[in-house]
Design a protein around this motif. Structure first.
Motif, PDB file in Angstrom:
ATOM      1  N   GLU A  49      -3.887   1.391 -10.382  1.00  0.00           N
ATOM      2  CA  GLU A  49      -2.921   1.613 -11.616  1.00  0.00           C
ATOM      3  C   GLU A  49      -1.506   1.935 -10.828  1.00  0.00           C
ATOM      4  O   GLU A  49      -0.529   1.384 -11.370  1.00  0.00           O
ATOM      5  CB  GLU A  49      -3.347   2.928 -12.385  1.00  0.00           C
ATOM      6  N   ALA A  50      -1.680   2.633  -9.857  1.00  0.00           N
ATOM      7  CA  ALA A  50      -0.339   2.642  -9.006  1.00  0.00           C
ATOM      8  C   ALA A  50       0.286   1.324  -8.481  1.00  0.00           C
ATOM      9  O   ALA A  50       1.482   1.023  -8.530  1.00  0.00           O
ATOM     10  CB  ALA A  50      -0.481   3.520  -7.715  1.00  0.00           C
ATOM     11  N   ALA A  51      -0.657   0.525  -8.070  1.00  0.00           N
ATOM     12  CA  ALA A  51      -0.343  -0.801  -7.567  1.00  0.00           C
ATOM     13  C   ALA A  51       0.255  -1.647  -8.423  1.00  0.00           C
ATOM     14  O   ALA A  51       1.454  -2.492  -8.274  1.00  0.00           O
ATOM     15  CB  ALA A  51      -1.320  -1.549  -6.770  1.00  0.00           C
ATOM     16  N   ARG A  52      -0.419  -1.617  -9.696  1.00  0.00           N
ATOM     17  CA  ARG A  52       0.252  -2.370 -10.993  1.00  0.00           C
ATOM     18  C   ARG A  52       1.609  -1.895 -11.318  1.00  0.00           C
ATOM     19  O   ARG A  52       2.695  -2.606 -11.693  1.00  0.00           O
ATOM     20  CB  ARG A  52      -0.723  -2.353 -12.146  1.00  0.00           C
ATOM     21  N   ALA A 112     -10.105   4.254  -6.781  1.00  0.00           N
ATOM     22  CA  ALA A 112      -9.997   2.717  -6.836  1.00  0.00           C
ATOM     23  C   ALA A 112      -9.118   2.408  -8.276  1.00  0.00           C
ATOM     24  O   ALA A 112      -8.198   1.627  -8.170  1.00  0.00           O
ATOM     25  CB  ALA A 112     -11.045   1.800  -6.968  1.00  0.00           C
ATOM     26  N   ALA A 113      -9.295   3.213  -9.305  1.00  0.00           N
ATOM     27  CA  ALA A 113      -8.835   3.061 -10.550  1.00  0.00           C
ATOM     28  C   ALA A 113      -7.341   3.449 -10.475  1.00  0.00           C
ATOM     29  O   ALA A 113      -6.313   2.902 -10.935  1.00  0.00           O
ATOM     30  CB  ALA A 113      -9.470   3.725 -11.824  1.00  0.00           C
ATOM     31  N   VAL A 114      -7.082   4.693  -9.846  1.00  0.00           N
ATOM     32  CA  VAL A 114      -5.970   5.317  -9.514  1.00  0.00           C
ATOM     33  C   VAL A 114      -4.966   4.568  -8.775  1.00  0.00           C
ATOM     34  O   VAL A 114      -3.927   4.296  -9.014  1.00  0.00           O
ATOM     35  CB  VAL A 114      -5.967   6.747  -8.764  1.00  0.00           C
ATOM     36  N   GLU A 115      -5.436   3.812  -7.594  1.00  0.00           N
ATOM     37  CA  GLU A 115      -4.611   3.058  -6.527  1.00  0.00           C
ATOM     38  C   GLU A 115      -4.439   1.602  -7.302  1.00  0.00           C
ATOM     39  O   GLU A 115      -3.362   1.476  -7.151  1.00  0.00           O
ATOM     40  CB  GLU A 115      -5.670   2.835  -5.415  1.00  0.00           C
ATOM     41  N   ILE A 172       1.563   7.276  -6.457  1.00  0.00           N
ATOM     42  CA  ILE A 172       0.553   8.146  -6.659  1.00  0.00           C
ATOM     43  C   ILE A 172       1.186   9.546  -6.697  1.00  0.00           C
ATOM     44  O   ILE A 172       1.011  10.340  -7.386  1.00  0.00           O
ATOM     45  CB  ILE A 172      -0.554   8.028  -5.738  1.00  0.00           C
ATOM     46  N   GLU A 173       1.969   9.790  -5.453  1.00  0.00           N
ATOM     47  CA  GLU A 173       2.460  11.171  -5.452  1.00  0.00           C
ATOM     48  C   GLU A 173       3.919  11.434  -6.391  1.00  0.00           C
ATOM     49  O   GLU A 173       4.006  12.563  -6.567  1.00  0.00           O
ATOM     50  CB  GLU A 173       3.209  11.262  -3.816  1.00  0.00           C
ATOM     51  N   ARG A 174       4.519  10.375  -7.061  1.00  0.00           N
ATOM     52  CA  ARG A 174       5.729  10.509  -7.732  1.00  0.00           C
ATOM     53  C   ARG A 174       5.222  10.880  -9.273  1.00  0.00           C
ATOM     54  O   ARG A 174       6.011  11.701  -9.582  1.00  0.00           O
ATOM     55  CB  ARG A 174       6.403   9.218  -7.686  1.00  0.00           C
ATOM     56  N   ARG A 175       4.042  10.484  -9.520  1.00  0.00           N
ATOM     57  CA  ARG A 175       3.587  10.586 -11.059  1.00  0.00           C
ATOM     58  C   ARG A 175       2.570  11.663 -11.070  1.00  0.00           C
ATOM     59  O   ARG A 175       1.554  11.683 -10.427  1.00  0.00           O
ATOM     60  CB  ARG A 175       3.096   9.363 -11.408  1.00  0.00           C
ATOM     61  N   PRO A 176       2.859  12.795 -11.604  1.00  0.00           N
ATOM     62  CA  PRO A 176       1.746  13.838 -11.771  1.00  0.00           C
ATOM     63  C   PRO A 176       0.637  13.491 -12.017  1.00  0.00           C
ATOM     64  O   PRO A 176      -0.438  13.976 -11.901  1.00  0.00           O
ATOM     65  CB  PRO A 176       2.516  14.933 -12.557  1.00  0.00           C
ATOM     66  N   ASP A 177       0.648  12.487 -13.213  1.00  0.00           N
ATOM     67  CA  ASP A 177      -0.906  12.111 -13.588  1.00  0.00           C
ATOM     68  C   ASP A 177      -1.612  11.576 -12.682  1.00  0.00           C
ATOM     69  O   ASP A 177      -2.745  11.824 -12.313  1.00  0.00           O
ATOM     70  CB  ASP A 177      -0.598  11.380 -14.907  1.00  0.00           C
ATOM     71  N   LEU A 178      -0.988  10.670 -11.950  1.00  0.00           N
ATOM     72  CA  LEU A 178      -1.793   9.966 -10.969  1.00  0.00           C
ATOM     73  C   LEU A 178      -2.232  10.878  -9.760  1.00  0.00           C
ATOM     74  O   LEU A 178      -3.407  10.834  -8.936  1.00  0.00           O
ATOM     75  CB  LEU A 178      -1.120   8.809 -10.325  1.00  0.00           C
ATOM     76  N   SER A 179      -1.160  11.650  -9.371  1.00  0.00           N
ATOM     77  CA  SER A 179      -1.497  12.651  -8.370  1.00  0.00           C
ATOM     78  C   SER A 179      -2.626  13.651  -8.259  1.00  0.00           C
ATOM     79  O   SER A 179      -3.508  13.817  -7.702  1.00  0.00           O
ATOM     80  CB  SER A 179      -0.172  13.445  -8.148  1.00  0.00           C
ATOM     81  N   THR A 180      -2.730  14.010  -9.643  1.00  0.00           N
ATOM     82  CA  THR A 180      -3.712  15.011 -10.197  1.00  0.00           C
ATOM     83  C   THR A 180      -5.193  14.311 -10.101  1.00  0.00           C
ATOM     84  O   THR A 180      -6.021  14.868  -9.372  1.00  0.00           O
ATOM     85  CB  THR A 180      -3.406  15.539 -11.506  1.00  0.00           C
ATOM     86  N   HIS A 202       0.816  -1.390  -0.110  1.00  0.00           N
ATOM     87  CA  HIS A 202      -0.051   0.043   0.109  1.00  0.00           C
ATOM     88  C   HIS A 202       0.773   1.081   0.006  1.00  0.00           C
ATOM     89  O   HIS A 202       0.717   2.023  -0.723  1.00  0.00           O
ATOM     90  CB  HIS A 202      -0.772   0.041   1.312  1.00  0.00           C
ATOM     91  N   TRP A 203       1.981   1.296   0.709  1.00  0.00           N
ATOM     92  CA  TRP A 203       3.048   2.516   0.847  1.00  0.00           C
ATOM     93  C   TRP A 203       3.430   2.710  -0.521  1.00  0.00           C
ATOM     94  O   TRP A 203       3.623   3.925  -0.650  1.00  0.00           O
ATOM     95  CB  TRP A 203       3.774   2.214   1.939  1.00  0.00           C
ATOM     96  N   HIS A 204       3.884   1.595  -1.071  1.00  0.00           N
ATOM     97  CA  HIS A 204       4.696   1.707  -2.393  1.00  0.00           C
ATOM     98  C   HIS A 204       3.706   2.488  -3.190  1.00  0.00           C
ATOM     99  O   HIS A 204       4.161   3.194  -4.263  1.00  0.00           O
ATOM    100  CB  HIS A 204       5.123   0.456  -2.835  1.00  0.00           C
ATOM    101  N   ALA A 205       2.474   2.027  -3.405  1.00  0.00           N
ATOM    102  CA  ALA A 205       1.465   2.347  -4.054  1.00  0.00           C
ATOM    103  C   ALA A 205       1.147   3.925  -3.806  1.00  0.00           C
ATOM    104  O   ALA A 205       0.901   4.776  -4.924  1.00  0.00           O
ATOM    105  CB  ALA A 205       0.252   1.713  -4.309  1.00  0.00           C
ATOM    106  N   GLN A 206       0.899   4.402  -2.771  1.00  0.00           N
ATOM    107  CA  GLN A 206       0.925   5.543  -2.280  1.00  0.00           C
ATOM    108  C   GLN A 206       1.956   6.664  -2.628  1.00  0.00           C
ATOM    109  O   GLN A 206       1.851   7.945  -3.168  1.00  0.00           O
ATOM    110  CB  GLN A 206       0.714   5.770  -0.993  1.00  0.00           C
TER     111      GLN A 206
END
Length: 82
Positions: free
Chosen positions: A75-78, A70-73, A34-42, A27-31
Motif C-alpha cells: 500500500e505504501a509503495a502504491r 506485505a500488505a502495508v508495504e 509508512i511513518e508519515r501515515r498513522p494508519d500504515l504506521s500503526t 523502498h525508502w520512499h515507501a518506508q
C-alpha cells in the motif's frame, strides 16, 4: 536502512547499473510513507510485534503477520508511485 543503502551502492558500483539505487530509493520512499501515515504506521508496528511474538515460521500467526506486513508495504509503495 543505512546498511540496505550501502549494499545498493556497492551493487551499483560493482555492476555499473543505477537500478540498485533506484530500488533502494523506492523502498525508502515507501518506508517514509509508512511513518508519515498513522494508519500504515500503526498497522506496520502491530504486524511487526505479531511476527516477533510468534513461536516460529510454522505458527499460523506468523504467516498472517507477514501477510499484513506485505500488505502495508504494498500500500505504501502504491501511494508513493502514484
Amino acid at each position: 536502512m543505512e546498511q540496505h543503502k550501502e549494499q545498493a551502492l556497492a551493487a551499483a558500483i560493482q555492476d555499473g547499473k543505477i537500478g540498485h539505487l533506484q530500488a533502494w530509493l523506492t523502498h525508502w520512499h515507501a518506508q517514509v510513507e509508512i511513518e508519515r501515515r498513522p494508519d500504515l504506521s500503526t498497522r506496520h508496528r502491530a504486524a511487526l510485534a505479531a511476527v516477533h511474538s510468534t513461536t516460529g515460521k510454522d505458527d499460523p500467526a506468523f504467516r498472517r503477520a507477514m501477510n499484513e506486513l506485505a500488505a502495508v508495504e504494498d500500500e505504501a509503495a502504491r501511494a508513493v508511485s502514484a
